[in-house]
Scaffold this motif. Structure first.
Motif, mmCIF file in Angstrom:
data_model
loop_
_atom_site.group_PDB
_atom_site.id
_atom_site.type_symbol
_atom_site.label_atom_id
_atom_site.label_comp_id
_atom_site.label_asym_id
_atom_site.label_seq_id
_atom_site.Cartn_x
_atom_site.Cartn_y
_atom_site.Cartn_z
ATOM 1 N N ARG A 49 6.941 -23.296 -110.064
ATOM 2 C CA ARG A 49 7.861 -23.153 -109.244
ATOM 3 C C ARG A 49 8.896 -23.693 -108.508
ATOM 4 N NH1 ARG A 49 7.288 -18.788 -107.080
ATOM 5 N NH2 ARG A 49 6.733 -19.656 -105.352
ATOM 6 N N GLU A 50 7.742 -24.629 -107.519
ATOM 7 C CA GLU A 50 8.657 -25.468 -106.585
ATOM 8 C C GLU A 50 7.856 -26.551 -107.097
ATOM 9 O OE1 GLU A 50 6.546 -24.586 -102.976
ATOM 10 O OE2 GLU A 50 7.256 -22.671 -103.552
ATOM 11 N N GLY A 51 7.061 -27.581 -108.012
ATOM 12 C CA GLY A 51 6.502 -28.547 -108.380
ATOM 13 C C GLY A 51 6.206 -28.965 -106.654
ATOM 14 N N GLN A 52 5.161 -30.596 -107.596
ATOM 15 C CA GLN A 52 5.175 -31.912 -106.409
ATOM 16 C C GLN A 52 4.360 -32.847 -107.096
ATOM 17 O OE1 GLN A 52 0.466 -30.109 -106.386
ATOM 18 N NE2 GLN A 52 1.539 -28.595 -107.771
ATOM 19 N N PRO A 53 4.326 -33.843 -106.229
ATOM 20 C CA PRO A 53 4.404 -35.074 -105.937
ATOM 21 C C PRO A 53 2.838 -34.939 -106.744
ATOM 22 C CG PRO A 53 3.795 -34.835 -104.031
ATOM 23 C CD PRO A 53 4.558 -33.634 -104.548
ATOM 24 N N PHE A 54 2.957 -35.823 -108.783
ATOM 25 C CA PHE A 54 1.977 -37.017 -109.256
ATOM 26 C C PHE A 54 1.722 -38.094 -109.612
ATOM 27 C CE2 PHE A 54 2.267 -32.252 -110.223
ATOM 28 C CZ PHE A 54 0.549 -31.786 -110.722
ATOM 29 N N VAL A 55 1.076 -38.583 -108.816
ATOM 30 C CA VAL A 55 0.592 -40.016 -108.811
ATOM 31 C C VAL A 55 -0.019 -40.357 -109.543
ATOM 32 C CG1 VAL A 55 0.473 -42.272 -107.660
ATOM 33 C CG2 VAL A 55 1.643 -39.556 -106.571
ATOM 34 N N VAL A 56 0.270 -41.425 -110.989
ATOM 35 C CA VAL A 56 -0.346 -41.868 -112.636
ATOM 36 C C VAL A 56 -1.043 -43.157 -112.293
ATOM 37 C CG1 VAL A 56 -0.082 -41.820 -114.497
ATOM 38 C CG2 VAL A 56 0.517 -40.003 -113.428
ATOM 39 N N ASP A 57 -1.849 -43.855 -111.994
ATOM 40 C CA ASP A 57 -2.239 -44.673 -112.167
ATOM 41 C C ASP A 57 -2.957 -45.732 -114.075
ATOM 42 O OD1 ASP A 57 -2.265 -44.831 -109.750
ATOM 43 O OD2 ASP A 57 -3.886 -45.460 -109.372
#
Length: 128
Positions: free
Chosen positions: A32-40
């Motif tokens: 519902r709210e989502g969140q940060p994802f960081v990709v390398d």
């Protein structure tokens, strides 16, 4: 200049810290709210053609790769970062010049009841 024409080791192109907002996870509030994802990303490719021609058409356009990776993360939610990492690797391998892709997905706000700095999964996939 050295002759590296027989060197089987591909060069490596890295793009790190690609910040995306995704709705992945097994819990309803994550979806519902989502969140940060960081990709390398680290991509194995032969950069010699581009070095000789000085032409973007002869290499992997990392700007386009980042755009595609962000789209892969920011659409179509999945439960697991394993699934997400595989999706990102598949996107990177769409360019035939990429021999392999190493993808790290960071989920710094994972719902864990403890103090921690990051959750990360790294996979390496090769062209078949």
């Amino acid at each position: 200049m050295t002759d590296q024409s027989l060197d089987p080791t591909p060069d490596e192109m890295a793009v790190t810290g690609i910040v995306c907002h995704g709705h992945h996870g097994v819990f309803d509030f994550e979806r519902r709210e989502g969140q940060p994802f960081v990709v390398d990303l680290v991509l194995g490719l032969d950069t010699r053609p581009a070095a000789l021609s000085d032409d973007l058409r002869d290499t992997v356009d990392y700007g386009s790769v980042v755009t595609s990776v962000k789209a892969a993360v920011e659409t179509d939610p999945v439960d697991l970062i394993e699934t997400l990492a595989q999706r990102i690797a598949d996107v990177c391998l769409l360019d035939g010049r990429v021999e392999w892709a190493r993808v790290t997905v960071h989920k710094p706000d994972a719902p864990i009841d403890a103090t921690f700095s990051d959750v990360a999964l790294t996979i390496t996939r090769r062209r078949t």
